[in-house]
Enzyme design. Structure first.
Site, short mmCIF file in Angstrom:
data_model
loop_
_atom_site.label_atom_id
_atom_site.label_comp_id
_atom_site.label_asym_id
_atom_site.label_seq_id
_atom_site.Cartn_x
_atom_site.Cartn_y
_atom_site.Cartn_z
N LYS A 1 7.86 3.97 -6.81
CA LYS A 1 7.01 5.03 -6.26
C LYS A 1 6.57 4.66 -4.84
CE LYS A 1 2.67 5.87 -6.21
NZ LYS A 1 2.60 6.41 -4.84
N GLY B 1 -0.35 -3.28 -2.64
CA GLY B 1 -1.35 -2.33 -2.18
C GLY B 1 -2.71 -2.99 -2.15
N SER B 2 -3.74 -2.19 -2.32
CA SER B 2 -5.10 -2.72 -2.16
C SER B 2 -5.54 -3.50 -3.39
CB SER B 2 -6.06 -1.55 -1.91
OG SER B 2 -5.99 -0.67 -3.00
N THR B 3 -6.50 -4.37 -3.19
CA THR B 3 -7.02 -5.20 -4.29
C THR B 3 -7.67 -4.34 -5.35
OG1 THR B 3 -7.23 -7.11 -2.86
CG2 THR B 3 -8.62 -7.08 -4.81
N GLY C 1 -4.99 -2.91 -7.44
CA GLY C 1 -4.36 -4.00 -8.18
C GLY C 1 -5.15 -4.36 -9.42
N GLU D 1 0.74 -7.94 -5.02
CA GLU D 1 0.69 -8.33 -3.59
C GLU D 1 -0.41 -7.48 -2.97
OE1 GLU D 1 2.46 -10.62 -2.16
OE2 GLU D 1 4.30 -10.87 -3.29
N CYS E 1 -0.99 -6.35 5.79
CA CYS E 1 -1.78 -7.04 4.78
C CYS E 1 -2.22 -8.42 5.25
CB CYS E 1 -0.97 -7.16 3.50
SG CYS E 1 0.67 -7.82 3.78
N GLU F 1 -11.42 -5.90 4.60
CA GLU F 1 -10.16 -5.59 5.27
C GLU F 1 -10.32 -4.26 6.02
OE1 GLU F 1 -6.91 -4.64 2.58
OE2 GLU F 1 -5.54 -5.76 3.86
P1 NAD Z 1 -3.41 1.56 -2.12
O1 NAD Z 1 -3.72 0.51 -3.11
O2 NAD Z 1 -4.38 2.67 -1.96
O3 NAD Z 1 -2.02 2.23 -2.47
C1 NAD Z 1 -0.85 1.48 -2.64
C2 NAD Z 1 0.09 2.26 -3.53
O4 NAD Z 1 -0.52 2.39 -4.81
C3 NAD Z 1 0.39 3.67 -3.07
O5 NAD Z 1 1.72 3.98 -3.40
C4 NAD Z 1 -0.57 4.51 -3.89
O6 NAD Z 1 -0.12 5.83 -4.12
C5 NAD Z 1 -0.59 3.75 -5.19
N1 NAD Z 1 -1.81 3.91 -5.99
C6 NAD Z 1 -3.03 4.31 -5.58
N2 NAD Z 1 -3.89 4.31 -6.63
C7 NAD Z 1 -3.19 3.87 -7.71
C8 NAD Z 1 -3.53 3.63 -9.07
N3 NAD Z 1 -4.77 3.82 -9.53
N4 NAD Z 1 -2.56 3.15 -9.90
C9 NAD Z 1 -1.32 2.92 -9.44
N5 NAD Z 1 -0.94 3.15 -8.17
C10 NAD Z 1 -1.86 3.62 -7.31
O7 NAD Z 1 -3.15 0.79 -0.78
P2 NAD Z 1 -2.69 1.40 0.60
O8 NAD Z 1 -3.90 1.91 1.27
O9 NAD Z 1 -1.53 2.31 0.44
O10 NAD Z 1 -2.10 0.11 1.32
C11 NAD Z 1 -2.88 -0.75 2.00
C12 NAD Z 1 -3.18 -1.97 1.14
O11 NAD Z 1 -1.97 -2.61 0.76
C13 NAD Z 1 -3.95 -2.98 1.93
O12 NAD Z 1 -4.99 -3.51 1.14
C14 NAD Z 1 -2.90 -4.06 2.24
O13 NAD Z 1 -3.44 -5.31 2.49
C15 NAD Z 1 -2.06 -4.01 1.02
N6 NAD Z 1 -0.72 -4.60 1.28
C16 NAD Z 1 -0.42 -5.83 0.73
C17 NAD Z 1 0.82 -6.42 1.00
C18 NAD Z 1 1.17 -7.77 0.44
O14 NAD Z 1 2.33 -8.13 0.47
N7 NAD Z 1 0.22 -8.53 -0.07
C19 NAD Z 1 1.76 -5.77 1.79
C20 NAD Z 1 1.42 -4.52 2.33
C21 NAD Z 1 0.17 -3.95 2.05
#
Ligand code: NAD
Length: 486
Positions: A191, A243-245, A248, A265, A299, A396
């Site tokens: 996704k 994605g975000s903590t 996660g 991640e 990130c 962040e």
């Molecule tokens: P986000 O967590 O809002 O979204 C990430 C993904 O998760 C998107 O595809 C989103 O649609 C999906 N998502 C949102 N809510 C969800 C849920 N409840 N259940 C399952 N999936 C869900 O994060 P973002 O704003 O898209 O991305 C930025 C974040 O990603 C930052 O915190 C950044 O540090 C992190 N990031 C980490 C790495 C790494 O390798 N550690 C790499 C890139 C980005």
């Protein structure tokens, strides 16, 4: 009276150098990629993917509903035993083909990445796309050597991997997820993020061109609710999330007790540490790369700049002067350094945190640059007089905003760097090799760079510590999360 400044002031001005978008073969609408074909959603909706630099739609994209997710997982389940039964060498050939096709369509992928996400085309062209190809090449090489990657023990695939990626490196994150999963004999349902689905859908076209067997890869765009539904559905054997903590943690709670292995991640607030014995001009370039690369939507961005007190004034002066030369504007212009902010929501978040920084008493300076009339933009910004408890030093920001803290001793630098709930990356700038090793081994960070920053390689493991997540992607370590090891 002060003597007149007789030095000639050189003004570096560039003519516009827009990358052509004529060669881009984008459809006006995309379906869901399930079982080897694009199809209309059964119970999902259609939304426009917006160009953040113009606020214009780039293409219309289907979002998956529950029935679509059921179909995607079903197709992946059906295909998995045949895919796993293929000789590793044969699986590797498909990955090689995908890697070559990414290279062949590199210019197009770079332009679409910049149109859909707002990042400068120089970065999509020189970083995102080549690294995505490199990941497929790298894992193509592993497909017939899996047990060597896990210490010579027998290794079998897990089954169907549900994979969720963010919007900051859309194609690259898809490659980080798909290449190891497929090499190990898993099939995948990926996704992409809601604001940047297009390059993942182009990657689906490349899978078709590579004649990847139907069902090995599904691409199901959608927002957070689609991601939440995907990880809660039966029929998945692995979840990999970037994605975000906060999200996660939600996924981890949703999987508790189900026995589904998870890789997370997550976010970061990485320390970039400049010691007084560093080559300061190089360090300033590294600071700029650390925090302004991809508008700070990284990130592992070096968003907490720790500078030794004795050189703090010099570093800040040099940095501020360098920031004044950053070119903000059209992401498709090859001279652009800082592109558009990915979405209106992200811009609002950056503004809120910057306002908090000012309210809490830090000193803000932002580059006085002309912002385009349309689209979402934020000027490169530097905060000084930052206290460790300020929100801009803790949270962040995920934008082009650096917070400067100072330290006197090596021990204080380490203590301040580790004073974070996150632990994704760190940078160390020093001329002393022994000091670099000593500091690196004391830092709680998954990746530590010395005299460089934001350097990625498909053969090197990447991943976090503490609330930045667990599991590794890249290199042989990236195989482990997709294998059952005997
Ligand atoms: P986000 O967590 O809002 O979204 C990430 C993904 O998760 C998107 O595809 C989103 O649609 C999906 N998502 C949102 N809510 C969800 C849920 N409840 N259940 C399952 N999936 C869900 O994060 P973002 O704003 O898209 O991305 C930025 C974040 O990603 C930052 O915190 C950044 O540090 C992190 N990031 C980490 C790495 C790494 O390798 N550690 C790499 C890139 C980005």
């Amino acid at each position: 009276m002060a003597p007149a400044d007789t030095r000639t002031r050189i003004v570096w001005d560039y003519a516009p150098a827009p990358e052509s978008a004529d060669h881009v073969r984008l459809r006006s609408r995309y379906g869901l990629f399930i079982d080897g074909d694009f199809r209309d959603p059964v119970d999902g909706v259609r939304v426009d993917s917006i160009n953040p630099a113009t606020e214009e739609p780039v293409a219309e994209v289907a979002q998956a509903g529950e029935a679509d997710l059921r179909a995607a997982i079903g197709a992946a389940r059906e295909a998995q035993p045949r895919w796993a039964a293929l000789d590793g060498l044969e699986r590797g050939k498909y990955l090689f083909r995908i890697a070559r096709l990414i290279q062949e369509r590199a210019r197009e992928l770079a332009v679409v990445e910049s149109m859909d996400g707002g990042k400068p085309v120089r970065e999509s062209r020189d970083v995102d796309v080549p690294l995505a190809a490199a990941h497929f090449f790298h894992y193509a090489g592993w497909a017939d050597k899996l047990s060597f990657g896990v210490g010579g023990r027998p290794a079998t695939p897990l089954g169907v991997a549900a994979q969720i990626v963010p919007w900051n490196f859309p194609l690259l994150m898809a490659a980080w997820k798909l290449a190891p999963a497929l090499a190990c004999g898993n099939t995948a349902v990926l996704k992409p993020a809601e604001t940047t689905p297009l390059t993942a859908l182009l990657l689906a076209e490349l899978c078709q061109e590579a004649e990847l067997p139907a069902g090995v890869v599904q691409i199901v765009p959608g927002d957070g609710s689609v991601g939440a539904a995907l990880v809660r559905r039966p029929g998945i054997d692995k979840v990999a999330f970037t994605g975000s903590t906060v999200v996660g943690k939600d996924i981890q709670a949703a999987l508790a007790g189900r026995g589904v292995p998870l890789t997370l991640e997550l976010g970061g607030k990485s320390a970039n540490i400049v010691f007084e014995d560093a080559a300061l001009d190089q360090a300033v370039e590294g600071i700029v790369n650390g925090i302004f690369f991809n508008q700070g939507h990284v990130c592992c961005a070096g968003s907490r700049l720790l500078v030794q007190e004795s050189v703090a004034d010099t570093v800040i002066t040099k940095l501020w002067e360098r920031m004044g030369r950053l070119r903000l504007g059209d992401p498709l212009d090859k001279n652009t350094d800082v592109g558009a902010i990915n979405s209106a929501e992200q811009l609002a978040r950056i503004r809120a945190l910057v306002a908090a920084g000012e309210e809490e008493g830090a000193s803000r300076r932002s580059v006085a640059c002309e912002l385009p009339d349309r689209g979402w933009w934020f000027e490169p910004t530097l905060f000084t007089e930052v206290a460790p408890a300020h929100r801009i030093a803790v949270e962040e920001i995920f934008g082009p905003v650096a917070s400067v803290l100072t330290f006197r001793t090596q021990a204080e630098a380490i203590e301040k760097a580790n004073n974070s709930t996150y632990g994704l990356a760190a940078g160390i700038w020093t001329d002393k090799g022994a000091k670099a090793f000593e500091v690196a081994s004391a830092l709680q960070a998954g990746v530590v760079w010395q005299n460089t920053y934001n350097h990625f390689d498909s053969s090197a493991a990447f991943g976090g510590y503490k609330e930045s997540g667990f599991g590794r992607e890249g290199g042989p370590a990236g195989l482990r999360p997709y294998l059952r090891v005997g």
